[in-house]
Design a protein around this motif. Sequence first.
Motif, short mmCIF file in Angstrom:
data_model
loop_
_atom_site.label_atom_id
_atom_site.label_comp_id
_atom_site.label_asym_id
_atom_site.label_seq_id
_atom_site.Cartn_x
_atom_site.Cartn_y
_atom_site.Cartn_z
N VAL A 141 119.51 4.43 85.13
CA VAL A 141 118.28 4.72 84.37
C VAL A 141 117.24 3.63 84.59
O VAL A 141 116.03 3.89 84.64
CB VAL A 141 118.58 4.90 82.87
CG1 VAL A 141 119.48 6.09 82.64
CG2 VAL A 141 119.20 3.64 82.27
N THR A 142 117.69 2.38 84.73
CA THR A 142 116.75 1.29 84.99
C THR A 142 116.07 1.46 86.34
O THR A 142 114.85 1.33 86.47
CB THR A 142 117.47 -0.07 84.93
OG1 THR A 142 118.08 -0.23 83.65
CG2 THR A 142 116.49 -1.20 85.16
N MET A 143 116.85 1.78 87.37
CA MET A 143 116.29 1.88 88.71
C MET A 143 115.52 3.16 88.94
O MET A 143 114.61 3.20 89.77
CB MET A 143 117.41 1.73 89.74
CG MET A 143 118.01 0.34 89.80
SD MET A 143 116.76 -0.99 89.76
CE MET A 143 115.76 -0.58 91.18
N VAL A 144 115.86 4.24 88.22
CA VAL A 144 115.04 5.45 88.31
C VAL A 144 113.63 5.14 87.80
O VAL A 144 112.63 5.54 88.40
CB VAL A 144 115.68 6.60 87.52
CG1 VAL A 144 114.67 7.72 87.28
CG2 VAL A 144 116.88 7.15 88.27
N GLY A 145 113.55 4.41 86.69
CA GLY A 145 112.24 4.01 86.17
C GLY A 145 111.50 3.11 87.14
O GLY A 145 110.30 3.28 87.38
N TYR A 146 112.20 2.15 87.75
CA TYR A 146 111.56 1.24 88.70
C TYR A 146 111.10 1.99 89.94
O TYR A 146 110.00 1.77 90.45
CB TYR A 146 112.55 0.13 89.08
CG TYR A 146 111.96 -0.93 89.97
CD1 TYR A 146 110.97 -1.77 89.51
CD2 TYR A 146 112.42 -1.09 91.27
CE1 TYR A 146 110.42 -2.76 90.32
CE2 TYR A 146 111.89 -2.07 92.09
CZ TYR A 146 110.89 -2.90 91.62
OH TYR A 146 110.36 -3.87 92.44
N GLY A 147 111.95 2.89 90.44
CA GLY A 147 111.57 3.68 91.61
C GLY A 147 110.36 4.55 91.34
O GLY A 147 109.51 4.74 92.22
N TYR A 148 110.26 5.07 90.12
CA TYR A 148 109.10 5.89 89.77
C TYR A 148 107.81 5.06 89.80
O TYR A 148 106.76 5.55 90.23
CB TYR A 148 109.31 6.50 88.38
CG TYR A 148 108.17 7.38 87.92
CD1 TYR A 148 108.01 8.66 88.44
CD2 TYR A 148 107.26 6.93 86.97
CE1 TYR A 148 106.97 9.48 88.03
CE2 TYR A 148 106.21 7.73 86.55
CZ TYR A 148 106.07 9.00 87.08
OH TYR A 148 105.03 9.80 86.68
N LEU A 149 107.88 3.82 89.36
CA LEU A 149 106.68 2.97 89.39
C LEU A 149 106.25 2.69 90.82
O LEU A 149 105.06 2.51 91.10
CB LEU A 149 106.96 1.64 88.68
CG LEU A 149 107.26 1.71 87.18
CD1 LEU A 149 107.38 0.31 86.61
CD2 LEU A 149 106.19 2.49 86.44
N LEU A 150 107.20 2.63 91.75
CA LEU A 150 106.86 2.33 93.14
C LEU A 150 106.26 3.53 93.87
O LEU A 150 105.35 3.37 94.69
CB LEU A 150 108.10 1.84 93.89
CG LEU A 150 108.69 0.48 93.46
CD1 LEU A 150 109.92 0.18 94.29
CD2 LEU A 150 107.67 -0.64 93.62
N THR A 151 106.77 4.71 93.60
CA THR A 151 106.41 5.87 94.42
C THR A 151 105.83 7.05 93.66
O THR A 151 105.47 8.06 94.28
CB THR A 151 107.65 6.36 95.19
OG1 THR A 151 108.66 6.76 94.24
CG2 THR A 151 108.21 5.24 96.07
#
Length: 837
Positions: free
Chosen positions: A781-791
Amino acid sequence: MAGRKLAILAALLAVVVGSSLVTATLLIAGSQEQQGAASVTSWRFDGVDAVVKPPASITLDSGLALDLPSMPRLTGEQIDAIRHAPGVSSVALESPFPAYVVASDGTVTGDAVTRSWGHPWSTALADTASLVAGGEPGRPGDVAVDESVAAVAGISVGDTVRVALASGIEDFTVTGVVRRPGEQFEHALFFTTETAAQFGGAPVAALVSTTDSGALQNAVPGFQVLTGEARAGSLQLDLRQAELAGGSSQFLMVIAFLAMTIAVFVISSTLTVSIGQRRRELAMLCIVGTKPRLIRRMVTWEAAVIGGFGGLVGAGVGVALAELARRFFVAQGLMARGAVVSAEPLAVLGGVGAAVLAALVAAWLPARRATRIAPLEALRESDVPASAPGRGRVIFGWMLLATAAVCLAVALALGGPVTTLGGGVALMLIVTAFPLFIGAAVLLGPILLRGVLAPLGAPLRRWFGGFIAERSIRSDLRRAAGVCVPLTLLVAVSAVLLFQDSANYQARSQVYAEQVTAEVVVTGGVQLGVPFSAVEALEDVPGIAAASGSISSHLVIADPPTMRSNGTVTGVDPAGFDQVLDYEVTAGNWADFTARSIAVSQIVADDKGWQIGDPVSFRYPDGTPGSAVLSTTYHDPMGISDMILPLDTLTPHVLEPFASAVYVALEPGTDQRAAVTAINDALTVVAPGARATDRDEHLAQVAAQASGDNWIILMVVVILGGYAGVSAINVLIASTMSRRREFALLRLAGARRPQIAGALLVECLLVGTTAATAGTAIAAVTMVGYGYLLTDTIWLPFIGSAFLVIVACAYLAALIGTLAPARTAMTADPLEGVRAW
């Protein structure tokens, strides 16, 4: 305490290792700020009284001071003011420029770590350098080299050497070999004053002999007039090292934060399990009439002693560990060369304080519970532990989970990219949510275990090992949950570190690959760049339609005032860059991008409120004011190029005017392989060390370079994840050894050792599965949020092989910590085991 040696040693080990990690990372991170400029330059300038420099930063209207990306230069008027200041007897001007000796085999003397610079001979005299052979340069074609250059290039007095400059290759005659005092961080070549001014341009500093430094300061108000020891930090030519010395790298601070987070959770879980094993002892104290406050005081003081003693020992170990880490990070280019780690009191107190605080928090909860229930109930619970977690624990756990979910939801609502104000706030919310998710998993561990056992309960109860394992976990959910904590940390932290690195790499590589349309790309050796003279040479190679170099730096964009006060800038040739690079235009067009224009990303334009045709004011990398008309806006979500300027306007304001790459478009029908060969042949003469590759190979090299620091991430994973894993083994050993009476009773009831071992194997697999599930969910869940901010898309940067290794390590730690001590515990006589309890 004397009767619980194993439990105390386990707790001490967790405290010592945790405190040492926290102390070491705080010392390393703090050393970046302490050393300053003196740690990245070997220039001392003991031969002059003062060094005068323009201010290396500018102050915005908001009061914020921004460091300039490049060294500012002195104007003729300012130089005259220095020369005519009272007490000044001589002034030497320092005009540095990149200058690399090309050895006879074509290799360049210098690399990305050890730069090579040209200076006027007067700079050598100001630094009290001495000639060990030959004499000083006296003619335009002369050069004196320092000992390091002479040794590496194998040259001596009288030799003719080729020197690679930003303008091309020049031949010089070596007139002398120079020895400079102190530790050397760069190669130095010394030319005549006229030659240095020709290649170096306007000076960046004045080396002054004076009898009145006060009058000198009055002559140039606002300038830096450095005397005494301050002269040592006056010439910072390696901007990467200067950035590290200024503490701008965030890598080590992130590691310090993670180390402290892991240490607090691991120490707390270890001591919670250790104190939980004393429930019978605390219950007996209640029965004999000991006052609750005395019991709480006893447990608290024991925890304070363990935390304080272990914290002090760990802090001492951390100081030694920090020195070893400093040497390693300096060697890998993650810290400034010359940085010194000292036992700073605040860092040491941070390590000790984290250990003591975690120990006290861990002791408070079980001590409070033991003294709040009736003595007989406490004694009964010591034999038959409560199967349900406390109400307060559950409520607080759900509150943490809800808070973390809200942070993540708000972050997703704000969206990216991370280069915007909203994206920055969203990133901070995701960073905040990560430890909150971990805290919720710790407090709700018993509920998670129940959730894992619910679908497995029926099949487990059909055979002896599964039945015993399921009943053992259900009978003491708190103990099992405490064992899960370090395993959950191992999975969550390791996965987040690896996935975060993968996310950054994939996102940036994708954006760069979309921008590069050139068939051939020329790059310099070991990140030194390509002289722009190579672009002119390539134009004569058959089959080339266009060749355009680019250069990167930063601009200050303080007007109008917004949260964004600077940004990246790329310099390109307006005449042909659109044939080799493709930036998605959102307004305007590249046909209007001329010598007096500027292009900005849509993110920057929106932040500043700029429209096509608006005048844009900025400061060049060296602080010189500039302005241009906005001709084009384009899409650049990763902030690789916030702004684009014409090469001719940007190059004079950077200290190293080398192209980061030269992009080449071929004419239709040209054989790509033959063109690459022809280009490399041409580069041999004008740009030694540079190499041309086709687009696919270049993108593969960029990908390898972007992911080249993966081993650093892996090292951090091994250190922090290893600490969590060792702590998990530590907790499991203490927990398993405390169950000797349980094993003895099972054996007296007729169970065989293999049956008990099988039950323990199932139990550790269940605990490992719970920890792996919780850790994976937190990381995902942490990295899904981070990935969303990037792309701006929902995706999970996932490395399957690495994730499997992480989960396997969690299971391995569970197996080692359970089966190894169980074998020892079951070798004792069952009757003795029951009596010992």
